[in-house]
Design a protein around this motif. Structure first.
Motif, short mmCIF file in Angstrom:
data_model
loop_
_atom_site.label_atom_id
_atom_site.label_comp_id
_atom_site.label_asym_id
_atom_site.label_seq_id
_atom_site.Cartn_x
_atom_site.Cartn_y
_atom_site.Cartn_z
N LYS A 69 38.69 32.65 34.09
CA LYS A 69 37.30 32.60 34.52
C LYS A 69 37.00 33.88 35.29
O LYS A 69 37.74 34.27 36.18
N LYS A 70 35.89 34.52 34.95
CA LYS A 70 35.57 35.84 35.50
C LYS A 70 34.18 35.83 36.13
O LYS A 70 33.29 35.10 35.69
N ARG A 71 34.06 36.66 37.14
CA ARG A 71 32.77 36.82 37.81
C ARG A 71 32.66 38.24 38.34
O ARG A 71 33.58 38.74 38.99
N VAL A 72 31.52 38.90 38.09
CA VAL A 72 31.27 40.25 38.58
C VAL A 72 30.63 40.16 39.96
O VAL A 72 29.63 39.45 40.14
N ILE A 73 31.20 40.86 40.92
CA ILE A 73 30.69 40.90 42.28
C ILE A 73 30.30 42.34 42.61
O ILE A 73 31.13 43.25 42.47
N VAL A 104 35.75 42.65 39.91
CA VAL A 104 35.72 41.51 39.00
C VAL A 104 36.70 40.47 39.55
O VAL A 104 37.90 40.75 39.66
N ARG A 105 36.19 39.32 39.90
CA ARG A 105 37.05 38.23 40.38
C ARG A 105 37.51 37.42 39.17
O ARG A 105 36.71 36.91 38.40
N LYS A 106 38.84 37.31 39.04
CA LYS A 106 39.42 36.62 37.89
C LYS A 106 40.32 35.50 38.38
O LYS A 106 41.21 35.72 39.21
N THR A 130 44.47 34.08 41.31
CA THR A 130 43.17 34.71 41.51
C THR A 130 43.37 36.15 41.95
O THR A 130 44.07 36.41 42.94
N LYS A 132 41.41 40.26 42.25
CA LYS A 132 40.17 41.02 42.29
C LYS A 132 40.45 42.42 41.76
O LYS A 132 41.24 43.16 42.34
N SER A 202 22.55 39.99 35.21
CA SER A 202 23.50 39.39 34.27
C SER A 202 24.73 40.29 34.16
O SER A 202 24.71 41.45 34.60
N SER A 203 25.79 39.76 33.57
CA SER A 203 27.01 40.55 33.38
C SER A 203 27.71 40.09 32.10
O SER A 203 27.56 38.95 31.66
#
Length: 253
Positions: A69-73, A104-106, A130, A132, A202-203
Protein backbone atom coordinates in the motif's frame (compact mmCIF):
# COMPACT_ATOMS: atom_id res chain seq x y z
CA UNK A 1 -15.79 9.14 41.59
CA UNK A 2 -15.61 5.39 41.86
CA UNK A 3 -13.54 3.47 39.34
CA UNK A 4 -16.52 1.84 37.61
CA UNK A 5 -18.70 4.98 37.44
CA UNK A 6 -17.20 5.98 34.11
CA UNK A 7 -18.68 2.83 32.55
CA UNK A 8 -22.28 3.61 33.63
CA UNK A 9 -23.15 4.66 30.05
CA UNK A 10 -22.35 2.21 27.27
CA UNK A 11 -21.80 4.30 24.17
CA UNK A 12 -21.60 1.22 21.97
CA UNK A 13 -25.24 0.25 22.54
CA UNK A 14 -27.84 1.45 20.05
CA UNK A 15 -30.07 4.31 21.16
CA UNK A 16 -33.34 5.58 19.78
CA UNK A 17 -33.01 8.26 17.10
CA UNK A 18 -35.76 10.83 16.70
CA UNK A 19 -36.40 12.91 13.63
CA UNK A 20 -35.04 16.45 13.93
CA UNK A 21 -37.08 19.43 12.79
CA UNK A 22 -35.73 22.43 10.90
CA UNK A 23 -36.90 25.80 9.64
CA UNK A 24 -35.44 28.56 7.52
CA UNK A 25 -33.06 30.95 9.29
CA UNK A 26 -32.38 34.56 8.41
CA UNK A 27 -28.77 35.24 7.44
CA UNK A 28 -27.17 38.63 6.67
CA UNK A 29 -26.90 39.34 2.95
CA UNK A 30 -24.20 41.60 1.52
CA UNK A 31 -25.73 44.62 -0.21
CA UNK A 32 -25.40 44.69 -3.98
CA UNK A 33 -22.48 46.53 -5.50
CA UNK A 34 -18.79 46.17 -6.13
CA UNK A 35 -16.76 44.50 -3.37
CA UNK A 36 -13.15 43.49 -2.77
CA UNK A 37 -12.69 40.04 -1.24
CA UNK A 38 -9.65 37.99 -0.30
CA UNK A 39 -9.86 34.46 -1.68
CA UNK A 40 -7.44 31.67 -2.73
CA UNK A 41 -6.63 32.22 -6.41
CA UNK A 42 -5.43 29.22 -8.42
CA UNK A 43 -2.14 30.15 -10.08
CA UNK A 44 -1.89 26.85 -11.98
CA UNK A 45 -2.19 23.06 -11.87
CA UNK A 46 0.76 20.85 -12.81
CA UNK A 47 1.59 17.19 -13.37
CA UNK A 48 4.99 16.48 -11.80
CA UNK A 49 7.02 13.33 -12.51
CA UNK A 50 10.06 12.13 -10.55
CA UNK A 51 12.00 8.86 -10.56
CA UNK A 52 13.24 7.06 -7.44
CA UNK A 53 15.53 4.14 -6.62
CA UNK A 54 15.50 2.61 -3.13
CA UNK A 55 17.28 -0.30 -1.43
CA UNK A 56 14.99 -1.94 1.12
CA UNK A 57 16.10 -4.51 3.69
CA UNK A 58 13.60 -6.66 5.59
CA UNK A 59 14.01 -7.65 9.27
CA UNK A 60 12.78 -11.19 8.47
CA UNK A 61 13.30 -13.51 5.48
CA UNK A 62 10.67 -12.93 2.81
CA UNK A 63 8.99 -15.84 1.04
CA UNK A 64 6.84 -13.57 -1.11
CA UNK A 65 5.35 -10.09 -1.06
CA UNK A 66 1.59 -10.20 -0.62
CA UNK A 67 0.63 -6.54 -1.03
CA UNK A 68 2.07 -3.01 -0.98
CA UNK A 69 0.00 0.00 0.00
CA UNK A 70 1.48 3.33 -1.10
CA UNK A 71 0.82 6.96 -0.36
CA UNK A 72 2.55 10.11 -1.66
CA UNK A 73 3.30 12.68 1.04
CA UNK A 74 4.41 16.24 0.14
CA UNK A 75 6.30 17.95 2.96
CA UNK A 76 7.47 21.05 1.09
CA UNK A 77 6.09 22.88 -1.93
CA UNK A 78 7.71 26.26 -2.33
CA UNK A 79 7.29 28.70 -5.23
CA UNK A 80 10.22 31.12 -5.46
CA UNK A 81 9.27 34.52 -6.84
CA UNK A 82 11.28 37.66 -7.32
CA UNK A 83 10.29 40.79 -5.40
CA UNK A 84 8.13 43.62 -6.63
CA UNK A 85 9.91 46.81 -7.68
CA UNK A 86 6.88 49.10 -7.73
CA UNK A 87 3.16 49.55 -8.42
CA UNK A 88 3.65 48.66 -12.08
CA UNK A 89 5.38 45.38 -11.22
CA UNK A 90 3.18 43.83 -8.50
CA UNK A 91 2.12 40.74 -10.48
CA UNK A 92 4.03 38.28 -12.66
CA UNK A 93 3.30 34.98 -14.41
CA UNK A 94 6.87 33.69 -14.22
CA UNK A 95 8.61 31.50 -15.09
CA UNK A 96 9.34 30.59 -11.46
CA UNK A 97 11.18 27.66 -9.85
CA UNK A 98 9.01 25.31 -7.80
CA UNK A 99 10.82 23.26 -5.14
CA UNK A 100 9.19 20.00 -4.05
CA UNK A 101 10.10 17.66 -1.23
CA UNK A 102 8.36 14.63 0.23
CA UNK A 103 8.34 10.86 0.42
CA UNK A 104 6.42 7.77 -0.59
CA UNK A 105 5.07 5.89 2.41
CA UNK A 106 4.95 2.17 1.68
CA UNK A 107 3.41 -0.54 3.84
CA UNK A 108 4.73 -3.88 2.55
CA UNK A 109 2.86 -7.01 3.62
CA UNK A 110 4.90 -10.17 3.15
CA UNK A 111 5.02 -13.85 4.11
CA UNK A 112 8.03 -14.96 6.13
CA UNK A 113 8.81 -18.72 6.37
CA UNK A 114 8.66 -20.43 9.77
CA UNK A 115 11.45 -22.63 11.17
CA UNK A 116 9.44 -25.86 10.84
CA UNK A 117 9.57 -25.88 7.03
CA UNK A 118 9.80 -29.46 5.79
CA UNK A 119 9.45 -31.36 2.53
CA UNK A 120 6.89 -30.03 0.07
CA UNK A 121 5.24 -27.68 2.58
CA UNK A 122 6.37 -24.19 3.55
CA UNK A 123 4.75 -22.73 6.63
CA UNK A 124 4.80 -18.95 6.85
CA UNK A 125 3.55 -15.97 8.84
CA UNK A 126 2.23 -12.66 7.53
CA UNK A 127 4.23 -9.62 8.59
CA UNK A 128 4.47 -6.03 7.42
CA UNK A 129 7.18 -3.41 7.00
CA UNK A 130 6.56 0.34 6.67
CA UNK A 131 9.22 2.42 4.93
CA UNK A 132 9.49 6.00 3.69
CA UNK A 133 11.24 6.56 0.36
CA UNK A 134 12.21 10.27 0.15
CA UNK A 135 12.36 12.45 -2.95
CA UNK A 136 13.35 16.05 -3.65
CA UNK A 137 13.20 17.89 -6.97
CA UNK A 138 12.85 21.29 -8.64
CA UNK A 139 10.85 22.23 -11.71
CA UNK A 140 10.26 25.53 -13.52
CA UNK A 141 6.64 26.53 -14.11
CA UNK A 142 4.69 29.20 -15.97
CA UNK A 143 1.64 30.44 -14.06
CA UNK A 144 -1.84 30.47 -15.58
CA UNK A 145 -2.77 33.38 -13.31
CA UNK A 146 -0.18 35.95 -12.18
CA UNK A 147 1.20 35.72 -8.66
CA UNK A 148 1.33 38.78 -6.47
CA UNK A 149 5.00 39.51 -5.93
CA UNK A 150 6.30 40.20 -2.41
CA UNK A 151 7.03 43.79 -1.44
CA UNK A 152 10.57 44.54 -0.33
CA UNK A 153 11.45 45.68 3.17
CA UNK A 154 13.07 49.10 3.06
CA UNK A 155 15.11 51.27 5.42
CA UNK A 156 15.83 54.84 4.39
CA UNK A 157 18.12 57.09 6.41
CA UNK A 158 18.04 60.86 6.24
CA UNK A 159 19.88 63.75 7.91
CA UNK A 160 19.34 67.43 8.67
CA UNK A 161 21.77 70.19 7.92
CA UNK A 162 23.42 71.82 10.92
CA UNK A 163 25.95 74.64 11.22
CA UNK A 164 28.25 74.41 14.24
CA UNK A 165 31.09 76.53 15.59
CA UNK A 166 34.54 75.14 14.91
CA UNK A 167 35.91 76.17 18.30
CA UNK A 168 39.25 77.59 19.29
CA UNK A 169 41.93 77.94 16.64
CA UNK A 170 39.50 78.75 13.81
CA UNK A 171 38.20 82.11 12.57
CA UNK A 172 34.86 83.12 14.09
CA UNK A 173 33.25 83.54 10.66
CA UNK A 174 34.05 79.91 9.69
CA UNK A 175 31.63 77.14 10.71
CA UNK A 176 31.33 73.33 10.54
CA UNK A 177 28.69 72.77 7.85
CA UNK A 178 27.34 69.22 7.73
CA UNK A 179 24.91 66.85 9.45
CA UNK A 180 25.04 66.07 13.14
CA UNK A 181 26.71 62.71 13.86
CA UNK A 182 24.98 62.58 17.24
CA UNK A 183 21.58 62.20 15.58
CA UNK A 184 20.10 59.33 13.57
CA UNK A 185 16.92 59.45 11.49
CA UNK A 186 15.34 56.58 9.59
CA UNK A 187 12.11 55.55 7.88
CA UNK A 188 11.46 51.79 7.57
CA UNK A 189 8.87 49.71 5.75
CA UNK A 190 8.00 46.02 6.21
CA UNK A 191 5.79 44.12 3.81
CA UNK A 192 3.75 41.16 5.15
CA UNK A 193 3.16 39.24 1.96
CA UNK A 194 0.89 36.33 1.06
CA UNK A 195 2.95 33.18 0.51
CA UNK A 196 1.86 30.89 -2.38
CA UNK A 197 0.86 27.41 -1.20
CA UNK A 198 0.07 24.03 -2.77
CA UNK A 199 -2.65 21.39 -2.71
CA UNK A 200 -2.10 17.75 -3.66
CA UNK A 201 -4.79 16.63 -6.11
CA UNK A 202 -3.83 13.08 -7.14
CA UNK A 203 -0.87 10.70 -7.42
CA UNK A 204 0.17 7.70 -9.49
CA UNK A 205 3.06 5.30 -8.82
CA UNK A 206 4.65 2.84 -11.23
CA UNK A 207 7.08 0.53 -9.42
CA UNK A 208 9.34 -2.44 -10.04
CA UNK A 209 10.72 -4.44 -7.10
CA UNK A 210 13.42 -7.07 -7.56
CA UNK A 211 15.11 -9.30 -4.96
CA UNK A 212 18.92 -9.32 -5.02
CA UNK A 213 19.80 -12.10 -2.53
CA UNK A 214 17.26 -14.89 -3.11
CA UNK A 215 18.34 -18.20 -1.58
CA UNK A 216 16.71 -21.66 -1.40
CA UNK A 217 15.77 -23.71 1.67
CA UNK A 218 17.96 -26.65 0.66
CA UNK A 219 15.51 -29.61 0.54
CA UNK A 220 12.48 -27.46 -0.33
CA UNK A 221 10.93 -27.31 -3.83
CA UNK A 222 13.10 -25.52 -6.35
CA UNK A 223 10.61 -22.66 -6.76
CA UNK A 224 10.49 -21.93 -3.02
CA UNK A 225 13.13 -19.53 -1.69
CA UNK A 226 13.50 -16.47 0.49
CA UNK A 227 15.23 -13.10 0.38
CA UNK A 228 15.91 -10.16 2.68
CA UNK A 229 16.78 -7.34 0.28
CA UNK A 230 15.08 -5.74 -2.73
CA UNK A 231 15.96 -2.94 -5.12
CA UNK A 232 12.98 -0.77 -5.91
CA UNK A 233 12.54 1.50 -8.91
CA UNK A 234 9.60 3.89 -8.94
CA UNK A 235 8.17 6.53 -11.20
CA UNK A 236 6.06 8.89 -9.11
CA UNK A 237 3.60 11.16 -10.86
CA UNK A 238 1.37 13.56 -8.96
CA UNK A 239 -0.83 16.56 -9.66
CA UNK A 240 -0.58 19.69 -7.55
CA UNK A 241 -2.30 23.06 -7.56
CA UNK A 242 -0.43 26.26 -6.68
CA UNK A 243 -2.59 28.92 -5.01
CA UNK A 244 -2.23 32.30 -3.35
CA UNK A 245 -4.59 34.44 -1.28
CA UNK A 246 -5.25 37.59 -3.29
CA UNK A 247 -7.54 40.60 -3.24
CA UNK A 248 -10.18 40.12 -5.94
CA UNK A 249 -12.80 42.64 -7.09
CA UNK A 250 -16.28 41.09 -7.41
CA UNK A 251 -19.76 42.39 -8.09
CA UNK A 252 -22.38 41.39 -5.48
CA UNK A 253 -25.71 41.16 -7.28
Amino acid sequence: MRKNDRHCVNLNESASIEQCTNSSADTPITPSGERIVRIPVELGAYNVTTNLVANISFPHPVLEIKDIKKRVIITQCRLLTRTSTGDDDQFSAGPFPLFLKGYVRKNIQYATPCHDTEGECVSSEIKSLTVKVPFECMTTIELDSPAQLPLRNRRDEYDFFRAQDLGKGYPEKDQYLSSDLSQFHQESFQGYNQLPFCELVSSQILEWDEATDRGSFGDSPVDEAYFRHIVEKMQVRFTIKVLQNQQVRVDAL
